[in-house]
Scaffold this active site. Structure first.
Site, short mmCIF file in Angstrom:
data_model
loop_
_atom_site.label_atom_id
_atom_site.label_comp_id
_atom_site.label_asym_id
_atom_site.label_seq_id
_atom_site.Cartn_x
_atom_site.Cartn_y
_atom_site.Cartn_z
N GLY A 134 -45.19 -51.88 96.74
CA GLY A 134 -46.43 -52.40 96.16
C GLY A 134 -47.12 -53.34 96.91
O GLY A 134 -46.74 -53.93 97.67
N CYS A 135 -48.47 -53.56 96.36
CA CYS A 135 -49.34 -54.52 97.24
C CYS A 135 -48.91 -55.94 96.79
O CYS A 135 -48.69 -56.65 97.90
CB CYS A 135 -51.02 -54.28 96.65
N PHE A 136 -48.85 -56.39 95.58
CA PHE A 136 -48.37 -57.63 95.62
C PHE A 136 -46.86 -57.98 96.15
O PHE A 136 -46.56 -59.03 96.83
CB PHE A 136 -48.30 -58.17 94.07
#
Length: 324
Positions: A134-136
């Protein structure tokens, strides 16, 4: 040439993936699948590709494709794979959260390897299926991996991270509407964000007794990028901490440890992560910045593709940032 198929090419991550692959010297796009836009030119949806892409969306798939990218909403990748068969030789890279946790990693006779190259490059190179982070999770893990690798996270981890509006996806919502988002700022899912599972899983693989993480995600009034700050108790001298991070990332071409303070425009439209370290009394502040659509999604997916097929991981990813 690596022939790539894309499932779900009309969204932000699908669009970024198309842009990168169109300019990749060792890959070509075999098909972009969409049941709602079949027969429509891709450039009609991704208008910046007008004159660069003459492909159309299709509702048929090639089961012998070399690599399949799944750019579907969370929870839909497993359903798609259950309904469609692909060759055992087809590599799969999933950009959703369906297979990121170890408990969900085995599906349809495949074992999905968590695709953070800075954590387990060798395992990625030997895999046939990748769960793209995921990005975070990418930004936060890159901030903390060097500490966890040496067992040096000795206090609770406090993380604030702000994402652009593209992180919410292409389908409009109340909090992504321009009139609400512009000149506004807010938090959401305090301390319960879905990326915590994969973050803790990765850090725990390096440091068994891992303190708790308090993660506060925030919405920024910009379109793309993630600006993450994490702070923990400092246990090393400043120069020792710097050397620790430099040593950990010396063989990872997309992570750069900056002596100067960093800002988001340095990484937008690139596959880079910039990290800055700041010590105040007994507190270590780590700043980590990425583009949520590139290093946080499609760029990292192509980085994983490169590793899967024995290419230099930077191939096709020497992207110029939009500084102004």
């Amino acid at each position: 040439m690596i022939r790539a198929g894309i499932i779900g090419g009309s969204g932000y991550t699908g669009g970024e993936l198309i842009r990168i692959l169109l300019n990749h010297p060792k890959a070509e796009i075999g098909f972009v699948y969409s049941t709602t836009r079949a027969g429509s030119p891709i450039s009609a949806t991704h208008e910046d590709l007008y004159g660069q892409c003459d492909l159309t969306f299709t509702d048929t798939i090639d089961p012998e494709i070399d690599v399949l990218f799944l750019c579907l909403g969370h929870g839909n990748s497993g359903k798609f794979l259950a309904a469609h068969n692909f060759s055992d030789k087809t590599k799969i890279i999933d950009l959703s959260n369906d297979f990121r946790l170890n408990a969900d990693a085995e599906f349809g006779g495949r074992k999905f390897v968590y695709g953070l190259p800075e954590l387990q490059k060798e395992a990625i190179m030997e895999a046939d299926a990748i769960a793209n982070p995921g990005c975070f999770a990418t930004a936060i893990q890159l901030a903390l991996l060097p500490l966890a690798a040496e067992g040096l996270i000795g206090s609770d981890m406090h993380v604030n991270a702000t994402t652009g509006s593209t992180g919410a996806g292409v389908v409009p919502s109340a909090t992504s509407h321009f009139s609400w988002r512009n000149n506004n700022f807010s938090w959401y899912k305090p301390f319960t964000h879905q990326h915590l599972g994969e973050i803790n899983q990765s850090l725990s693989s390096l440091q068994q007794e891992l303190p708790k993480m308090y993660f506060l995600p925030q919405r920024g009034d910009f379109t793309r990028g993630i600006f993450a700050t994490a702070y923990v108790k400092n246990v090393l001298k400043p120069e020792e901490t710097w050397n620790l991070y430099e040593k950990y990332y010396v063989s990872h071409p997309f992570v750069h440890v900056s002596e100067k303070e960093i800002h988001l425009k340095q990484v937008v439209n690139t596959n880079n992560c910039f990290i800055h370290l700041h010590v105040h009394d007994d507190v270590l502040l780590i700043t980590s910045i990425i583009d949520n659509l590139v290093k946080g999604a499609s760029g990292q997916a192509v980085q994983n593709m490169n590793l899967l097929f024995g290419l230099d991981e930077v191939t096709g990813l020497n992207l110029k940032g939009s500084y102004f």
